[in-house]
Write a protein that holds these residues in place. Structure first.
Motif, PDB file in Angstrom:
ATOM      1  N   VAL A 309     -12.172 -97.488  13.598  1.00 41.86           N
ATOM      2  CA  VAL A 309     -11.089 -97.967  12.575  1.00 41.86           C
ATOM      3  C   VAL A 309      -9.935 -97.693  13.124  1.00 41.86           C
ATOM      4  O   VAL A 309      -9.007 -98.725  13.060  1.00 41.86           O
ATOM      5  N   HIS A 310      -9.651 -96.578  13.946  1.00 42.12           N
ATOM      6  CA  HIS A 310      -8.356 -96.412  14.248  1.00 42.12           C
ATOM      7  C   HIS A 310      -8.163 -97.597  15.494  1.00 42.12           C
ATOM      8  O   HIS A 310      -7.016 -97.827  15.730  1.00 42.12           O
ATOM      9  N   ASP A 311      -9.403 -97.911  16.377  1.00 39.55           N
ATOM     10  CA  ASP A 311      -9.124 -98.792  17.477  1.00 39.55           C
ATOM     11  C   ASP A 311      -8.722-100.264  16.771  1.00 39.55           C
ATOM     12  O   ASP A 311      -8.200-100.827  17.419  1.00 39.55           O
ATOM     13  N   GLN A 312      -9.383-100.529  15.650  1.00 39.54           N
ATOM     14  CA  GLN A 312      -9.214-101.802  14.987  1.00 39.54           C
ATOM     15  C   GLN A 312      -8.033-102.048  14.486  1.00 39.54           C
ATOM     16  O   GLN A 312      -7.482-103.143  14.721  1.00 39.54           O
ATOM     17  N   PHE A 313      -7.254-100.881  13.954  1.00 32.45           N
ATOM     18  CA  PHE A 313      -5.942-100.998  13.236  1.00 32.45           C
ATOM     19  C   PHE A 313      -4.779-100.850  14.213  1.00 32.45           C
ATOM     20  O   PHE A 313      -3.465-101.295  13.719  1.00 32.45           O
ATOM     21  N   ALA A 314      -5.013-100.225  15.317  1.00 32.16           N
ATOM     22  CA  ALA A 314      -3.843-100.101  16.175  1.00 32.16           C
ATOM     23  C   ALA A 314      -3.904-101.308  17.049  1.00 32.16           C
ATOM     24  O   ALA A 314      -4.446-101.316  18.201  1.00 32.16           O
ATOM     25  N   SER A 315      -3.478-102.371  16.444  1.00 34.30           N
ATOM     26  CA  SER A 315      -3.910-103.839  17.081  1.00 34.30           C
ATOM     27  C   SER A 315      -2.617-104.249  18.021  1.00 34.30           C
ATOM     28  O   SER A 315      -2.852-105.156  18.568  1.00 34.30           O
ATOM     29  N   THR A 316      -1.691-103.525  18.233  1.00 40.19           N
ATOM     30  CA  THR A 316      -0.516-104.102  19.069  1.00 40.19           C
ATOM     31  C   THR A 316      -0.339-102.935  20.005  1.00 40.19           C
ATOM     32  O   THR A 316      -0.667-101.799  19.821  1.00 40.19           O
ATOM     33  N   ASP A 317       0.502-103.301  20.993  1.00 37.11           N
ATOM     34  CA  ASP A 317       0.582-102.229  22.246  1.00 37.11           C
ATOM     35  C   ASP A 317       1.529-101.098  21.823  1.00 37.11           C
ATOM     36  O   ASP A 317       1.200 -99.922  22.111  1.00 37.11           O
ATOM     37  N   ALA A 318       2.451-101.389  21.059  1.00 41.30           N
ATOM     38  CA  ALA A 318       3.410-100.166  20.463  1.00 41.30           C
ATOM     39  C   ALA A 318       2.389 -99.502  19.245  1.00 41.30           C
ATOM     40  O   ALA A 318       2.682 -98.372  19.470  1.00 41.30           O
TER      41      ALA A 318
END
Length: 333
Positions: A309-318
């Motif tokens: 879920v972390h990987d999915q929603f950390a969707s931008t480089d920032a």
């Protein structure tokens, strides 16, 4: 001799008073809104902020507090703070994320191992990196306030590991992150408005829900649930945000006073929240509901399962950089 001592004492008082009010604070009325009732930890913090600002400005900076969503919905209050209709608002991170997506990381499940670790990270350099993203949206974030860790409640269902959620109907706020979170654990997430939660649990529309201890107790959800699982799986955080134009336009002394007042009020609010939470937990236990706590091993299983879920929603480089910075601080990398 007595006259000399008296003269020295009077001189000291005058000097201290002069020093206290040496700054030429502007005369103004500051409008501050929040969502919680009077007497809540958030309101106690807001009242503390008001007292500090008014006392130390010599009454020149007056604060008007509007609790209990008097100034509209949570989104409307945020928009009012953006536009400057309100000077300050205290809002949940989940309300602010549609405006500032980077803040969503604060809501990630099983990211924060404890309140101490959360406060350490968010009160430090990594927290300031989060807050920088609110400024282009017209808001300056001054600090993170607390509503507490969310916990699971269920009816006739024990939760120890993600597999226990298989097929369980869990009420969630209408949030893509929360829906994905429960799907990752195998549950069936059902978005239901907050005002309808009690009835939905009572009628069996859903089997369980998540909320901080304070919310569970205040809404007496333990009357329609028979299990409380202390999971500490997500922190319900608030941000104290101010209108950027108003804040930037303050004289330096006044701006520093606002910063100091928020910092001191933040600590008072957090302490009040912790005290209230302990009292509410005792109330829940006295109702006869079963109260259990995830073991360290169970917590770690949930934590690993939540990484997707972390990987999915950390969707931008920032967002990836911010999440990595949190992992570094927490020893999770």
């Amino acid at each position: 001799m007595r006259r000399l001592i008296t003269a020295i004492f009077v001189c000291f008082i005058v000097t201290a008073s002069t020093a206290a009010f040496a700054a030429d604070y502007p005369k103004m009325t500051i409008r501050l809104s929040h969502n919680q009732p009077t007497g809540s930890p958030e309101d106690i913090g807001a009242e503390t902020f008001k007292t500090i600002l008014e006392d130390r400005s010599g009454g020149k900076m007056e604060v008007q507090i509007f609790p209990s969503m008097q100034m509209g919905s949570m989104r409307e209050q945020t928009e009012s703070a953006q536009m400057g209709t309100l000077d300050i608002t205290i809002q949940p991170v989940s309300v602010l994320t549609p405006f500032v997506e980077e803040l969503q990381i604060i809501d990630f499940p099983f990211l924060w191992p404890s309140t101490d670790e959360l406060y350490r990270v968010m009160d430090g350099p990594v927290g300031r990196r989060f807050y920088e993203f609110t400024e282009p949206k017209g808001l300056v974030s001054l600090g993170l306030w607390a509503s507490g860790f969310k916990q699971f409640t269920t009816k006739d269902i024990d939760i120890h590991v993600p597999e226990d959620f298989k097929g369980v109907k869990m009420r969630v706020m209408p949030s893509p992150l929360l829906i994905a979170q429960y799907k990752a654990w195998g549950a069936n997430p059902i978005p239901i408005e907050y005002a309808e939660l009690y009835n939905a649990l009572q009628q069996g529309v859903v089997d369980g829900q998540e909320n901080p201890i304070q919310t569970i107790a205040m809404n007496k959800l333990y009357e329609v649930q028979d299990r409380l699982i202390l999971s500490n799986h997500g922190f319900l955080a608030y941000l104290f945000v101010v209108n950027k134009g108003w804040f930037d336009g303050l004289p330096d002394d006044a701006r520093e006073l606002v910063l100091q007042a928020e910092k001191e009020a933040r600590l008072v609010e957090r302490e009040a929240q912790a005290k209230k939470e302990a009292e509410y937990l005792d109330e829940i236990k006295s109702s006869g509901i079963s109260v259990t706590e995830l073991t360290d091993e169970e917590y770690e299983i949930f934590s690993k399962k939540s990484r997707s879920v972390h990987d999915q929603f950390a969707s931008t480089d920032a967002m990836k950089e911010l999440l990595s910075a949190c992992y570094d601080e927490l020893g999770k990398n």
